[in-house]
Design an enzyme around this catalytic site. Structure first.
Site, PDB file in Angstrom:
ATOM      1  N   CYS A  55      94.041 -29.148  36.349  1.00  0.00           N
ATOM      2  CA  CYS A  55      94.289 -29.558  34.963  1.00  0.00           C
ATOM      3  C   CYS A  55      95.036 -28.464  34.204  1.00  0.00           C
ATOM      4  O   CYS A  55      94.691 -27.288  34.305  1.00  0.00           O
ATOM      5  CB  CYS A  55      92.954 -29.862  34.269  1.00  0.00           C
ATOM      6  SG  CYS A  55      93.171 -30.413  32.567  1.00  0.00           S
ATOM      7  N   CYS A  59      90.214 -25.226  28.862  1.00  0.00           N
ATOM      8  CA  CYS A  59      88.819 -25.287  28.408  1.00  0.00           C
ATOM      9  C   CYS A  59      88.016 -24.206  29.158  1.00  0.00           C
ATOM     10  O   CYS A  59      87.935 -24.246  30.392  1.00  0.00           O
ATOM     11  CB  CYS A  59      88.251 -26.674  28.672  1.00  0.00           C
ATOM     12  SG  CYS A  59      89.312 -28.001  28.053  1.00  0.00           S
ATOM     13  N   CYS A  62      85.478 -24.892  32.033  1.00  0.00           N
ATOM     14  CA  CYS A  62      85.777 -25.927  33.030  1.00  0.00           C
ATOM     15  C   CYS A  62      86.391 -25.383  34.317  1.00  0.00           C
ATOM     16  O   CYS A  62      87.474 -24.782  34.306  1.00  0.00           O
ATOM     17  CB  CYS A  62      86.719 -26.962  32.418  1.00  0.00           C
ATOM     18  SG  CYS A  62      87.065 -28.293  33.581  1.00  0.00           S
ATOM     19  N   CYS A  99      81.002 -44.183  35.168  1.00  0.00           N
ATOM     20  CA  CYS A  99      82.025 -43.458  34.408  1.00  0.00           C
ATOM     21  C   CYS A  99      82.974 -42.766  35.377  1.00  0.00           C
ATOM     22  O   CYS A  99      82.527 -42.096  36.311  1.00  0.00           O
ATOM     23  CB  CYS A  99      81.345 -42.440  33.496  1.00  0.00           C
ATOM     24  SG  CYS A  99      82.516 -41.569  32.458  1.00  0.00           S
ATOM     25  N   CYS A 131      83.062 -46.930  32.080  1.00  0.00           N
ATOM     26  CA  CYS A 131      83.482 -45.881  31.155  1.00  0.00           C
ATOM     27  C   CYS A 131      84.552 -45.051  31.843  1.00  0.00           C
ATOM     28  O   CYS A 131      84.557 -44.936  33.070  1.00  0.00           O
ATOM     29  CB  CYS A 131      82.257 -45.020  30.820  1.00  0.00           C
ATOM     30  SG  CYS A 131      82.613 -43.601  29.789  1.00  0.00           S
ATOM     31  N   CYS A 191      82.083 -42.599  23.392  1.00  0.00           N
ATOM     32  CA  CYS A 191      81.093 -41.664  23.922  1.00  0.00           C
ATOM     33  C   CYS A 191      81.622 -40.273  23.604  1.00  0.00           C
ATOM     34  O   CYS A 191      82.696 -39.894  24.080  1.00  0.00           O
ATOM     35  CB  CYS A 191      80.961 -41.867  25.430  1.00  0.00           C
ATOM     36  SG  CYS A 191      79.967 -40.615  26.249  1.00  0.00           S
ATOM     37  N   ARG A 263      72.442 -38.681  25.310  1.00  0.00           N
ATOM     38  CA  ARG A 263      72.493 -38.485  26.761  1.00  0.00           C
ATOM     39  C   ARG A 263      72.164 -37.047  27.136  1.00  0.00           C
ATOM     40  O   ARG A 263      72.865 -36.116  26.727  1.00  0.00           O
ATOM     41  CB  ARG A 263      73.901 -38.840  27.253  1.00  0.00           C
ATOM     42  CG  ARG A 263      73.994 -39.140  28.714  1.00  0.00           C
ATOM     43  CD  ARG A 263      75.433 -39.537  29.095  1.00  0.00           C
ATOM     44  NE  ARG A 263      76.007 -40.608  28.307  1.00  0.00           N
ATOM     45  CZ  ARG A 263      75.801 -41.906  28.529  1.00  0.00           C
ATOM     46  NH1 ARG A 263      75.052 -42.294  29.512  1.00  0.00           N
ATOM     47  NH2 ARG A 263      76.380 -42.807  27.767  1.00  0.00           N
TER      48      ARG A 263
HETATM   49  S1  SF4 Z   1      87.485 -30.158  30.436  1.00  0.00           S
HETATM   50 FE1  SF4 Z   1      88.539 -29.464  32.326  1.00  0.00          FE
HETATM   51  S2  SF4 Z   1      89.498 -31.314  33.133  1.00  0.00           S
HETATM   52 FE2  SF4 Z   1      88.958 -31.754  30.993  1.00  0.00          FE
HETATM   53  S3  SF4 Z   1      90.792 -31.192  29.809  1.00  0.00           S
HETATM   54 FE3  SF4 Z   1      89.506 -29.357  29.839  1.00  0.00          FE
HETATM   55  S4  SF4 Z   1      90.252 -28.192  31.624  1.00  0.00           S
HETATM   56 FE4  SF4 Z   1      91.014 -30.278  31.858  1.00  0.00          FE
END
Ligand code: SF4
Length: 330
Positions: A55, A59, A62, A99, A131, A191, A263
């Protein structure tokens, strides 16, 4: 005390609830829970990563962000047949919501999105609530998903807007709220929740809850996650979230968004059965099933079956159950 559904909460009011003596807080939340929900029912959802890793976002929590060096198994979008097989397995195991998550910044109008549309149609035909969590979404894309039978769309706001910039720099808080609006306008259930334990202050948690509770319509589902630190991510050394903090978050969410599903999400694997029981008492009424939550560990099926038996809980039928074949047997 019966709480009404309100969309004009102030930070101060919510802070007072969050900081109230813990047993009072649990009692109040349990009372609200009983006024709006059957407390013996817990929704069981299965979350499948249909495209993992790579990705472009940053974040901090993540492991799927391409820029961090983690040992997740990256894979492209799964085939439709494989996803439908897993959805069928989840249904057999008692899940009534399925989901599908893809590590995308945003949905693109390409053949991968066409495949996701086929997946949504297939899972919907099984009678489960479908979802997706696919990143940012335009209004037109939301409408297409709705027409395919999408029931809910997950897009977390993650944290309070004041702290947000410490966690993500590649998209704004407004971007997130815009996606939620696109989902809502397409008449798909929203959600949206967040994560605690990322280094935020108490007021950041309260700010997040206030943002959710003051949306034009409360999210139908509010995931409360405790960070599961993953080696290789910037938050790898964050300490474990105290269970009392999770209980306060859940109870406060329950009181200020009384009709929503709250949740109990990531971090459950690090909780004892007794701690999870307190979360259910405080108003949590939904969990994820299966030994993985996208890429992080989660209690396995056997552990959850035992937990449900001990606590005499039953899986909530699909909201689509009235006109479908779903009879959960957990
Ligand atoms: S949470 Fe992870 S997968 Fe989702 S947008 Fe952020 S970096 Fe990408």
């Amino acid at each position: 005390m019966t709480e009404h559904v309100r969309n004009n909460w102030t930070n101060r009011e919510v802070a007072e609830i969050y900081e109230s003596p813990i047993l009072e807080l649990i009692y109040r939340a349990a009372t609200v829970h009983r006024a709006y929900h059957d407390p013996s029912e817990v929704q069981v959802c299965t979350l499948l990563s249909i495209k993992t890793g790579g990705c472009p976002e940053d974040c901090s929590y993540c492991p799927q962000a391409a820029r961090y060096h983690t040992d997740i198994k990256v894979h492209r979008l799964l085939d439709v047949e494989e996803v439908l097989q897993k959805a069928g397995d989840a249904l057999q195991a008692g899940s009534t919501r399925f989901c599908m998550g893809a590590a995308w910044r945003e949905v693109r109008d390409n053949s991968d999105f066409d495949k996701v549309i086929e997946m949504v149609k297939g899972v919907n035909a099984m009678g489960m609530e479908v979802c997706c969590t696919l990143g940012m979404l335009t209004h037109e894309q939301a409408v297409r998903l709705k027409e395919a039978g999408l029931y809910a769309y997950n897009h977390n706001i993650d944290t309070g807007k004041e702290f947000y910039g410490e966690i993500i720099s590649t998209r704004t808080y407004e971007d997130r709220l815009d996606t939620l609006e696109n989902v809502r306008e397409a008449e798909i259930s929203v959600c949206s929740g967040g994560i605690i334990g990322m280094g935020e202050k108490k007021m950041d948690r309260i700010s997040m809850l206030v943002t959710l509770a003051n949306l034009p319509v409360h999210p139908e589902s509010v995931p409360v996650n405790a960070l599961v630190p993953v080696e290789g991510t910037p938050l790898e050394d964050q300490p474990k979230v105290p269970v009392w903090d999770m209980i306060r978050m859940i109870a406060t969410a329950r009181i200020i968004m009384p009709a929503s599903m709250v949740r109990l999400s990531a971090g459950r694997v690090r909780m004892t059965a007794e701690e999870q029981a307190l979360c259910f008492l405080a108003g949590a009424n939904s969990v994820f099933a299966g030994d993985k939550l996208l890429t992080t560990p989660n209690p396995g099926l056997m552990a959850d079956q035992e937990l449900f038996q001990v606590l005499q809980l039953k899986p909530r039928p699909s909201r689509k159950a009235e006109n479908a074949r779903v009879t959960p047997d957990f």
